[in-house]
Each structure stands twice: as structure tokens, then as C-alpha cells.
Design a protein around this motif. Structure first.
Motif, short mmCIF file in Angstrom:
data_model
loop_
_atom_site.label_atom_id
_atom_site.label_comp_id
_atom_site.label_asym_id
_atom_site.label_seq_id
_atom_site.Cartn_x
_atom_site.Cartn_y
_atom_site.Cartn_z
N MET A 208 0.66 3.53 -10.03
CA MET A 208 1.18 3.70 -8.54
C MET A 208 0.54 3.58 -7.54
SD MET A 208 4.04 6.86 -9.33
CE MET A 208 5.30 6.29 -7.91
N GLY A 209 0.98 2.89 -6.23
CA GLY A 209 0.05 2.97 -5.03
C GLY A 209 0.54 2.40 -4.02
N TRP A 210 -0.04 2.07 -3.18
CA TRP A 210 0.44 1.70 -1.78
C TRP A 210 -0.46 0.31 -1.31
CZ3 TRP A 210 3.95 5.00 0.68
CH2 TRP A 210 4.24 6.26 0.02
N TYR A 211 0.58 -0.55 -0.52
CA TYR A 211 0.29 -1.81 0.08
C TYR A 211 0.67 -1.53 1.52
CZ TYR A 211 -1.48 -4.18 -3.95
OH TYR A 211 -2.02 -4.73 -4.90
N ARG A 212 0.46 -2.31 2.39
CA ARG A 212 0.64 -2.50 3.87
C ARG A 212 0.78 -3.79 4.35
NH1 ARG A 212 -4.15 0.44 7.02
NH2 ARG A 212 -5.78 -1.20 6.91
N ARG A 213 1.66 -3.91 5.29
CA ARG A 213 1.70 -5.13 6.16
C ARG A 213 2.00 -5.04 7.47
NH1 ARG A 213 3.23 -10.33 4.59
NH2 ARG A 213 4.23 -9.45 2.56
N ALA A 214 0.67 -5.25 8.10
CA ALA A 214 0.57 -5.22 9.53
C ALA A 214 1.42 -6.31 10.17
CB ALA A 214 -0.87 -5.01 10.02
N PRO A 215 1.74 -6.51 11.58
CA PRO A 215 2.38 -7.42 12.19
C PRO A 215 1.50 -8.61 12.47
CG PRO A 215 2.85 -5.33 13.54
CD PRO A 215 1.80 -5.04 12.04
N TYR B 176 -9.42 1.34 -3.59
CA TYR B 176 -9.03 1.58 -2.33
C TYR B 176 -9.40 0.06 -1.61
CZ TYR B 176 -8.51 6.48 -2.75
OH TYR B 176 -8.06 7.84 -3.02
N GLY B 177 -8.72 -0.11 -0.55
CA GLY B 177 -9.09 -1.18 0.05
C GLY B 177 -10.18 -0.82 1.18
N ASP B 178 -10.88 -1.97 1.26
CA ASP B 178 -12.09 -1.76 2.03
C ASP B 178 -12.03 -0.93 3.40
OD1 ASP B 178 -13.80 -4.79 0.92
OD2 ASP B 178 -13.78 -2.66 -0.08
#
Length: 119
Positions: free
Chosen positions: A34-41, A59-61
Motif C-alpha cells: 500500500m502506498g501513495w503517489y501524487r500528481r502535481a499540476p 520513498y520518493g527522493d
């Protein structure tokens, strides 16, 4: 059917903290990761953090040392403690779960929660 529901997004000032939570429900046989991604504009989706059932993390850097992921395997939940937030952390954050649901191995995604960091 499997559903992921996220909560905890919102507006915060730079330097502040927010905590995101996600709960999975439905025909869950086993969740591997399980985890998280993100999308910035205007940007591509990027990994924020992920945790395997055994506890190993990735983790992302850009968030190392600031964000902490945690899981409650018994409750099928994953949380993300975000500290020392920066304007560049502004994004829609998506929870995901990779596992066996019903009789199928799937990757399931939440609807996303917006995090806005004001500078």
C-alpha cells in the motif's frame, strides 16, 4: 469489489504538517503493498511512499526525511505523515493497494485527495 477511501487533504502553510489516511474495504484476500503517489499540476505521477506487508518502505527522493508512511495491516489502512511541507508538495495524492481481491491480483486506486501548500 474493492474501494479505497482517502482523507486528510487540505490547505496548509509551508513548513506545516498534514496527515493523509486511506482505508481499503471490500473483497480483500491479501494486500501486498500500500502506498501513495501524487500528481502535481503539469507533472507526471510520482511515487511518494510505499510499504510492503512485511514493513519494508520505499520513498520518493523529494520526500525522504520529511514524510513517514505507516500501515495497519489488520485494518487495511495506510497513512502518510507529511512534515515540513513545501509549495512543491502541492498535488493530488492518490492511495493505492496492490493485492489479491476476490480471485484476482489487482492494483486498486483511490479517488485522490488534494494537498495545497501555500508559500
Amino acid at each position: 469489489q474493492v474501494q479505497l477511501v482517502e482523507s486528510g487533504g487540505g490547505l496548509v502553510q509551508a513548513g506545516g504538517s498534514l496527515r493523509l489516511s486511506c482505508v481499503a474495504s471490500g473483497s480483500i484476500v491479501r494486500i501486498h503493498s500500500m502506498g501513495w503517489y501524487r500528481r502535481a499540476p503539469g507533472k507526471q505521477r510520482e511515487l511518494v511512499a510505499q510499504m510492503a506487508t512485511g514493513g519494508s518502505t520505499n520513498y520518493g527522493d523529494s520526500v525522504k526525511g520529511r514524510f513517514i508512511i505507516s500501515r495497519d495491516n489488520a485494518k487495511n489502512t495506510v497513512s502518510l505523515q507529511m512534515n515540513t511541507l513545501r509549495a512543491e508538495d502541492t498535488a493530488v495524492y492518490y492511495c493505492y493497494a496492490d493485492g489479491v481481491f476476490g480471485v484476482t491480483r489487482l492494483e486498486v486506486w483511490g479517488q485522490g485527495t488534494l494537498v495545497t501548500v501555500s508559500s
